[in-house]
Design a protein around this motif. Structure first.
Motif, short mmCIF file in Angstrom:
data_model
loop_
_atom_site.label_atom_id
_atom_site.label_comp_id
_atom_site.label_asym_id
_atom_site.label_seq_id
_atom_site.Cartn_x
_atom_site.Cartn_y
_atom_site.Cartn_z
N TYR A 157 0.84 -1.19 0.00
CA TYR A 157 0.00 0.00 0.00
C TYR A 157 0.89 1.25 0.00
CZ TYR A 157 -4.05 2.85 1.47
OH TYR A 157 -5.05 3.76 1.57
N PHE B 127 -4.24 12.48 3.45
CA PHE B 127 -5.37 11.74 3.97
C PHE B 127 -6.68 12.51 3.89
CE2 PHE B 127 -6.16 8.33 7.20
CZ PHE B 127 -5.50 7.37 6.47
N PHE B 128 -6.59 13.82 4.13
CA PHE B 128 -7.81 14.56 4.39
C PHE B 128 -8.21 15.48 3.26
CE2 PHE B 128 -5.41 13.66 8.20
CZ PHE B 128 -6.26 12.70 8.72
N LEU B 129 -7.51 15.39 2.16
CA LEU B 129 -7.92 16.22 1.04
C LEU B 129 -8.59 15.32 0.00
CD1 LEU B 129 -4.99 18.76 0.73
CD2 LEU B 129 -7.18 18.98 1.88
N PRO B 130 -9.60 15.85 -0.67
CA PRO B 130 -10.37 15.02 -1.60
C PRO B 130 -9.55 14.57 -2.81
CG PRO B 130 -11.12 17.30 -1.66
CD PRO B 130 -10.16 17.20 -0.54
N GLU B 131 -8.64 15.42 -3.25
CA GLU B 131 -7.87 15.07 -4.45
C GLU B 131 -6.53 14.48 -4.06
OE1 GLU B 131 -8.72 15.47 -7.81
OE2 GLU B 131 -10.69 15.68 -6.86
N ARG B 132 -6.22 13.32 -4.63
CA ARG B 132 -4.90 12.74 -4.39
C ARG B 132 -4.29 12.43 -5.74
NH1 ARG B 132 -7.24 8.49 -0.02
NH2 ARG B 132 -7.64 9.98 1.62
N LEU C 51 3.16 12.37 9.25
CA LEU C 51 2.17 12.32 10.32
C LEU C 51 1.85 13.68 10.92
CD1 LEU C 51 3.36 9.05 12.07
CD2 LEU C 51 1.55 9.37 10.39
N PHE D 242 1.06 15.59 7.10
CA PHE D 242 0.19 14.71 6.32
C PHE D 242 0.56 14.66 4.85
CE2 PHE D 242 -2.52 15.96 9.96
CZ PHE D 242 -2.63 14.71 10.54
N LEU E 130 -8.21 -0.77 -0.36
CA LEU E 130 -7.81 0.36 0.47
C LEU E 130 -7.53 1.57 -0.40
CD1 LEU E 130 -5.34 -1.31 2.97
CD2 LEU E 130 -7.52 -0.27 3.51
N ALA F 184 -11.85 6.45 -2.05
CA ALA F 184 -11.48 7.81 -2.44
C ALA F 184 -11.21 8.64 -1.21
CB ALA F 184 -12.62 8.41 -3.25
N GLY F 185 -10.85 9.87 -1.41
CA GLY F 185 -10.62 10.79 -0.31
C GLY F 185 -11.90 10.95 0.48
N PRO F 186 -11.78 11.50 1.67
CA PRO F 186 -12.98 11.68 2.48
C PRO F 186 -13.94 12.65 1.83
CG PRO F 186 -11.11 12.84 3.43
CD PRO F 186 -10.59 12.05 2.27
N LEU G 230 -15.70 15.76 1.54
CA LEU G 230 -15.52 17.08 2.14
C LEU G 230 -16.50 18.10 1.58
CD1 LEU G 230 -11.66 17.27 2.43
CD2 LEU G 230 -13.33 16.79 4.18
N ASP H 146 0.61 18.09 20.14
CA ASP H 146 1.03 17.58 18.83
C ASP H 146 0.34 16.25 18.52
OD1 ASP H 146 2.51 16.48 20.89
OD2 ASP H 146 4.30 16.16 19.67
N TYR I 20 -3.24 17.09 17.32
CA TYR I 20 -3.35 17.53 15.93
C TYR I 20 -3.11 16.39 14.95
CZ TYR I 20 -3.49 22.17 17.88
OH TYR I 20 -3.87 23.26 18.61
N ARG I 21 -2.35 15.38 15.39
CA ARG I 21 -2.14 14.22 14.53
C ARG I 21 -3.34 13.30 14.54
NH1 ARG I 21 3.03 13.62 16.68
NH2 ARG I 21 2.28 12.02 18.09
N PRO J 8 -7.67 14.45 13.19
CA PRO J 8 -8.11 14.36 11.79
C PRO J 8 -8.33 12.91 11.37
CG PRO J 8 -6.25 15.86 12.00
CD PRO J 8 -6.38 15.15 13.30
N ALA J 9 -7.49 12.01 11.89
CA ALA J 9 -7.66 10.60 11.55
C ALA J 9 -8.97 10.07 12.13
CB ALA J 9 -6.48 9.79 12.08
N ALA K 93 -11.71 11.24 9.86
CA ALA K 93 -11.75 10.50 8.61
C ALA K 93 -12.34 9.12 8.79
CB ALA K 93 -10.35 10.41 8.02
N ALA L 225 -9.27 24.07 6.32
CA ALA L 225 -8.96 23.74 4.93
C ALA L 225 -9.01 22.24 4.69
CB ALA L 225 -7.59 24.28 4.56
N ARG L 226 -8.69 21.48 5.72
CA ARG L 226 -8.77 20.03 5.61
C ARG L 226 -10.20 19.53 5.65
NH1 ARG L 226 -4.30 17.58 6.10
NH2 ARG L 226 -2.52 18.68 6.94
#
Lengths: 322, 449
Positions: free
Chosen positions: A57, A68-73, A286, A289, B28, B32-34, B36, B93, B96-97, B100-101, B104, B124-125
């Motif tokens: 992976y 991880f958190f942006l729609p476009e990869r 991490l 990101f 996996l 697609a991305g989350p 948003l 720290d 913040y890590r 977001p996980a 998601a 923005a995320r």
């Protein structure tokens, strides 16, 4: 490795040899052909889920600009890799600076971590009063977590209010030694702390190796008139060769993956000179990101380590042939 | 089993393994991305009266402030027995890590508290949701807050956070050390001339008066940030495309800091922790730091005689780096009206009771709390609050904190360790920052338009 196992089977069943490959295998594995794989299955399941699948992976991730958190990869192909080899890019300069730090740490720490535990194991292998106590004492720091030893030494090595400098000043060292903020002291601290912390582990492995050496070899050597030094060079060391290879390989890998000590003690100071590759990878992947880039960095590091380990094996094997 | 009864060869087996691994990885990677798309929480009241429920609240309050927050939560639950707020504190720290996980993967907590300079990044995320309507519903408006603080919750034209407090860096002074050097312990220096004179007087008494951290995990550059703002500089241009921290004002600020070390008014190689230890042991006269961390820390030391005032004005005008804790609501895969209603109820209550939070050290963000008689009974906090009109925040640019912490701070550290020249170090840092800023801009471009 399978080949050697076949060999030993052959040795025990010399009659099977002329019968040819096929019979040999079937007899050697008597019964159901899938049995060995079923034995492997529990390990393979864990290994697959936590190592193999993430590794594959990871390659996929490294080919994308992956957050991880942006729609476009977006797919970037080998972009993350070429960027690491582009001398003008900031990312490359950060990454290779950290690789240099990692390399220096390996270079400085591995010789000590391989030789000091060997000497210690030789001492602890003798019979004397309190031997078990000393074995436990030298192993004790290894039981502590990296955050514990990091915090502990951070207090001890602090330049202005630390205990080490306090005692040094009592001994007449007037200069304040910046253990954690200036080269070369940072390397002295990091290597010293790591050796103190992990030497017990290598010592235990050496001890096991030493106890596995056939005592008749020593007797034979003594009969031939060998002194202590000769015994060491011609009996102990050659018999320890597989153990040495193992210790050297895992020590190099462990040192190359150094993270906690630098993270806790110097946090990269001065000016990121002690920021190791794993620190940069963790920060990139991490905290910022930027997973694709971090995955590419990990693969470059992994390939280098695989290369070094392979070289290691070949060197030892060649010596063995000689 | 193989048709011919032969066991699978090693190669077949390896191939099988590789295929399985690839097969397992495929789904996996296919995900697609989350999602948003604009989060659309159902409308909910700010007075929850349904059956008992438990809200999950994540933050980084791991110190004495955490105990203070739990006390407030307990008080809230007493008044609203049907809502329990369960708090998880972890180092910032890690927070913040991790959160977001959690968002998601659909395990997001309901509420979070974050430092203002992380709000734009997380907005923005898309891991926190806009709160314009919530602020309206709770009756919170700009008039009720200090302007800088209120605006620090707005990103890209929308509000994403409700400010709880503000913590301007301030000058903590050790009264006993000042008195010992013949200085007036009730009149700490407030401008450049008197500050430098005080440091000289202290030096004559053998005291390094301003232990200046050259290495500090908490952010070594905050003093520099304040100083360059005082000198009239700025860290970034308005749209966050360029770093300006290598301008003449910034170089002057850093040179001034460096001089303190070169002249022996600060020891060399000081760690953030050293300055604190020295201060508590009467070996250091001045410390620049945030009230959230230091007020309780110093109050806990018996026999320490200290005071606090806004930072001295070393440059042309007063300015202090400040941060602010702000409430955010996490994005959920599916919003639940009852939970949202309970969340609003909690936010409304804690905002109205934010003066109680001042015990933890920071100044409440709400003006009515600052003006309240309860607040004026807290001498240290009241003194810190005088700086409110001069506080400066990091600009609201996604990813700004990583530029500060990974590029600017190491450069400042290098100068204060006396390894580099201020102009050279800041030029290098500005050039490096340029590439990270450009990358961030591109990375967050889509969400920002």
């Amino acid at each position: 490795m399978t080949a050697t196992r076949h060999g030993s089977v052959d040795a025990r069943h010399p009659a099977a040899v002329p019968a040819g490959m096929h019979t040999r295998t079937v007899r050697g594995r008597a019964g159901k052909p899938l049995t060995p794989y079923l034995f492997l299955a529990p390990f393979m399941a864990v290994f697959g889920v936590f190592v193999l699948v993430p590794a594959v992976y990871g390659i996929w991730i490294s080919l994308h600009n992956w957050d991880f958190f942006l729609p476009e990869r977006p797919w970037v192909g080998l972009g993350n890799y070429t960027e690491l080899f582009d001398p003008t890019s900031f990312v490359a300069s950060e990454f290779w600076q950290s690789m240099r730090a990692t390399g220096l740490f390996v270079l400085f720490s591995v010789p000590f971590l391989v030789t000091i535990p060997l000497g210690l194991a030789l001492l602890l292998n003798r019979t004397f009063r309190g031997r078990t106590f000393f074995r436990a004492v030298y192993f004790a720091p290894y039981v502590l977590g990296v955050s514990v030893i990091g915090l502990l030494w951070q207090y001890l090595l602090n330049a202005n209010v630390g205990l080490v400098n306090h005692y040094l000043s009592r001994l007449g060292v007037d200069e304040v030694i910046p253990w954690l903020t200036a080269t070369p002291w940072v390397w002295v601290s990091l290597v010293g702390v790591t050796v103190w912390w992990t030497l017990g582990f290598n010592t235990v492995i050496y001890l096991a190796g030493l106890q596995g050496i056939d005592t008749t070899l020593y007797e034979a050597a003594r009969v031939d008139g060998a002194g202590r030094r000769h015994e060491f060079w011609h009996v102990t060391l050659p018999s320890l060769r597989p153990v040495l290879l193992f210790v050297l390989t895992i020590t190099i890998l462990a040192s190359a993956n150094m993270f906690g000590q630098a993270y806790m003690l110097t946090n990269g100071a001065p000016n990121n000179e002690t920021r190791t590759a794993i620190m940069v990878i963790a920060e990139t992947g991490l905290e910022q990101f930027r997973m694709g880039r971090a995955a590419a960095m990990s693969y470059v590091l992994a390939l280098l380590l695989i290369g070094i380990s392979t070289l290691n094996f070949f060197l030892f094997r060649r010596q063995e042939k000689n | 089993m193989h048709a011919n009864g032969k066991p699978p060869s090693r190669r077949t087996f390896l191939r099988l393994g590789a295929a399985l691994a690839a097969g397992a990885a495929a789904p996996l990677s296919a995900c697609a991305g989350p999602d948003l798309s604009a989060a659309d929480p159902p409308s909910a009241s700010d007075s929850y009266d349904g059956p008992p429920l438990t809200l999950r609240f994540w933050n980084g309050l791991t110190g004495a402030d955490g105990a203070m927050m739990r006390e407030l939560l307990r008080e809230f639950s007493e008044q609203r027995p049907n809502i329990t707020v369960q708090m998880f504190a972890m180092p910032w720290d890690a927070f913040y890590r991790k959160f977001p996980a959690a968002v998601a993967s659909g395990l997001a907590p309901d509420i979070g508290l974050m430092q203002n300079f992380h709000v734009a990044t997380n907005a923005a995320r898309g891991v926190i949701i806009p709160l314009d309507e919530v602020a309206d519903r709770l009756g919170l408006t700009e008039a009720g807050f200090a302007e800088t603080v209120w605006r620090s919750g707005i990103f890209n034209g929308r509000r994403f956070s409700i400010p709880l407090d503000v913590w301007p860096d301030s000058l903590f002074y050790n009264r006993r050390v000042l008195a010992h050097a013949g200085l007036d312990p009730d009149d700490p220096p407030r401008d450049r001339v008197s500050y430098e004179e005080a440091l000289e007087a202290l030096a004559e008494n053998g005291v390094a008066g301003h232990w200046l951290p050259a290495v500090d995990p908490q952010g070594v550059g905050r003093g520099f940030d304040s100083l360059q703002w005082q000198m009239g500089g700025d860290l970034y241009d308005a749209d966050g495309g360029r770093a300006l921290f290598n301008g003449p004002e910034a170089v002057e600020a850093l040179t001034w800091q460096r001089e303190r070390i070169v002249t022996g008014q600060s020891p060399r190689n000081v760690n953030g922790g050293d300055a604190n230890v020295a201060f508590k042991n009467d070996l250091n006269a001045f410390m620049w730091g945030g009230p959230g961390a230091l007020i309780n820390d110093f109050s806990a030391v018996e026999d320490l005689d200290w005071g606090v005032v806004p930072l001295p004005t070393i440059g042309a005008a007063p300015a202090s780096f400040a941060g602010s804790h702000q409430f955010v609501i996490m994005r959920q895969h599916e919003f639940d009206a009852a939970r949202l209603s309970a969340t609003y109820t909690f936010l409304s209550w804690i905002s109205a009771n934010s003066v109680k939070w001042a015990d933890a050290g920071p100044v409440p963000a709400r003006q009515d709390a600052v003006d309240s008689p309860e607040f004026s009974e807290l001498p240290a906090q009241s003194s810190v609050a005088q700086a409110l009109s001069d506080v400066r925040f990091y600009p609201l640019i996604p990813g700004i904190f990583e530029v500060q912490s990974t590029i600017l701070y190491p450069a400042i550290s290098d100068v204060l360790l006396l390894n580099a020249d201020p102009q050279q170090a800041l030029d290098d840092a500005a050039r490096q920052a340029e590439s990270l800023l450009a990358e961030n801009k591109q990375k967050y471009a889509e969400v920002m338009t």
